[in-house]
Design an enzyme around this catalytic site. Structure first.
Site, PDB file in Angstrom:
ATOM      1  CB  CYS A  21      -0.933   0.031   1.207  1.00 44.88           C
ATOM      2  SG  CYS A  21      -2.233  -1.204   1.151  1.00 44.88           S
ATOM      3  CG  ASP A  71      -7.124  -2.148  -1.911  1.00 42.38           C
ATOM      4  OD1 ASP A  71      -6.067  -1.508  -1.988  1.00 42.38           O
ATOM      5  OD2 ASP A  71      -8.059  -1.853  -1.146  1.00 42.38           O
ATOM      6  CG  ASP A 230      -9.147  -1.077   5.539  1.00 41.79           C
ATOM      7  OD1 ASP A 230      -9.454   0.050   5.101  1.00 41.79           O
ATOM      8  OD2 ASP A 230      -8.907  -2.050   4.798  1.00 41.79           O
TER       9      ASP A 230
HETATM   10 CO    CO Z   1      -9.636   0.671   3.251  1.00 41.50          CO
HETATM   11 CO    CO Z   2      -8.545  -0.127   0.018  1.00 40.73          CO
END
Ligand code: CO
Ligand code: CO
Length: 353
Positions: A21, A71, A230
């Site tokens: 990420c 994602d 999150d």
């Molecule tokens: Co998220």
């Molecule tokens: Co995400």
């Protein structure tokens, strides 16, 4: 070249420019681009681009809505099986963060098929499908392209009760903030890449990144949680600022209460702070009132870009003890109260050492 012996020597992270990420486009850049795009006025679109939420929600009927997310990212670890499992865990997480149940997933694959053996891709997909199975869903298709750099992720479709959507803009004054996984995957991944991480910390970070947020979400669902998200690429403070700005509140956060993975301070001091984490620090500091007692390394730790991080939820303080006990009882041992919502406001985050 297509043997498992040669796979041993392949370091997947060396084919990637950013880690997990941490390869997200910088928030300051993304904001400008998204500003110019049209916003849907479809009344059945319950969560769309109007909020900075984890997933889109579209109402089908009075009792059911679709929750959908996508994602994908570059390798965060060298092991292809683990990379697949982490990317899957991370992709499914946005469904849990909204309060939904995942139903099925599709793969997104970019792979340098001329540079890397097919067995590597095989392992990535195996890691993802094992993780999907653990979450009780199947991967039912996907799309792949040839690319200079490996990338993997999923689009996940889930179902949610339209009256029980956990948006990230509904925190209330008096709520406490609960975080369900420790912080540190960005610093440890960077330390792995710099070859200064110990095998123990590598194992710790990979273990957390492969831990589904399913159990935590199952418990949160039983409590009157006001808000949930999150923690991923924008780090703890970045994702918390989405909550505080969206909810029109100010929060306090206690450094000493934030669970951190072992040794991350040592790695960060040795220089294992990624560009993504520094970018988060620079951008989100506009909303943060830094406690003078927090040194630069500690500020970076709070800004660390996470991959497949935990859930961050806001819940009225009266429930916090019961919720923590229920989380621990379910095996979510690192769940901690890390701060609270202290006043209405424009989204300020006050840090305390
Ligand atoms: Co998220
Ligand atoms: Co995400």
């Amino acid at each position: 070249m297509n043997t498992s012996a040669s796979n041993e020597k392949i370091k997947l992270t060396h084919y990637s420019h950013g880690l997990g990420c941490g390869c997200k486009i910088r928030p300051q850049y993304l904001e400008k681009i998204l500003e110019g795009l049209p916003v849907s006025d479809d009344p059945d679109l319950l969560v769309g681009t109007g909020s900075k939420d984890d997933a889109a929600v579209y109402r089908i009927n009075e009792h059911q809505a679709i929750v959908q997310t996508v994602d994908f990212f570059t390798p965060i670890v060298d092991d292809p099986y683990d990379f697949g499992a982490i990317a899957a865990t991370n992709a499914i997480s946005d469904i849990y963060a909204m309060g939904g149940k995942p139903l099925f997933a599709l793969n997104i694959v970019a792979f340098p098929s001329k540079k890397l053996p097919a067995s590597i891709l095989d392992q990535i997909l195996k890691g993802a499908s094992d993780k999907a199975a653990e979450a009780g869903i199947s991967i039912v298709g996907g799309h792949s392209i040839d690319d200079e750099e490996p990338k993997f992720g999923m689009t996940v479709t889930g179902i949610i009760n339209p009256t029980r959507i956990l948006k990230n803009n509904n925190a209330k004054v008096g709520d406490v903030l609960i975080l369900t996984k420790p912080i540190g995957t960005g610093i440890i991944s960077t330390a792995i890449r710099q070859e200064i991480a110990t095998p123990e910390s590598m194992e710790e970070a990979v273990g957390w990144m492969k831990t589904l947020n399913r159990d935590a979400a199952e418990i949160l669902e039983q409590f009157p949680v006001n808000t949930c998200t999150d923690v991923t690429g924008f780090g703890l403070l970045g994702h918390l600022s989405e909550i505080t700005i969206g909810s029109g509140v100010n929060a306090e956060i206690y450094y000493s209460k934030v669970p951190f993975m072992n040794s991350i301070k040592i790695f960060a001091e040795a220089g294992a702070v990624s560009g993504g984490t520094k970018g988060n620090y620079e951008y989100y500091s506009a909303w943060v009132e830094w406690d003078e007692k927090l040194d630069q390394i500690e500020r970076y730790m709070l800004s660390d870009a996470q991959t497949s991080g935990g859930l961050l939820a806001a819940i009225p303080e009266d429930y916090s003890e019961k919720l923590l006990a229920a989380l621990k009882n379910k095996g979510v041992h690192s769940a901690s109260v890390i701060g609270k919502i202290v006043s209405s406001g424009n989204g300020k985050i006050i840090t305390r050492k």
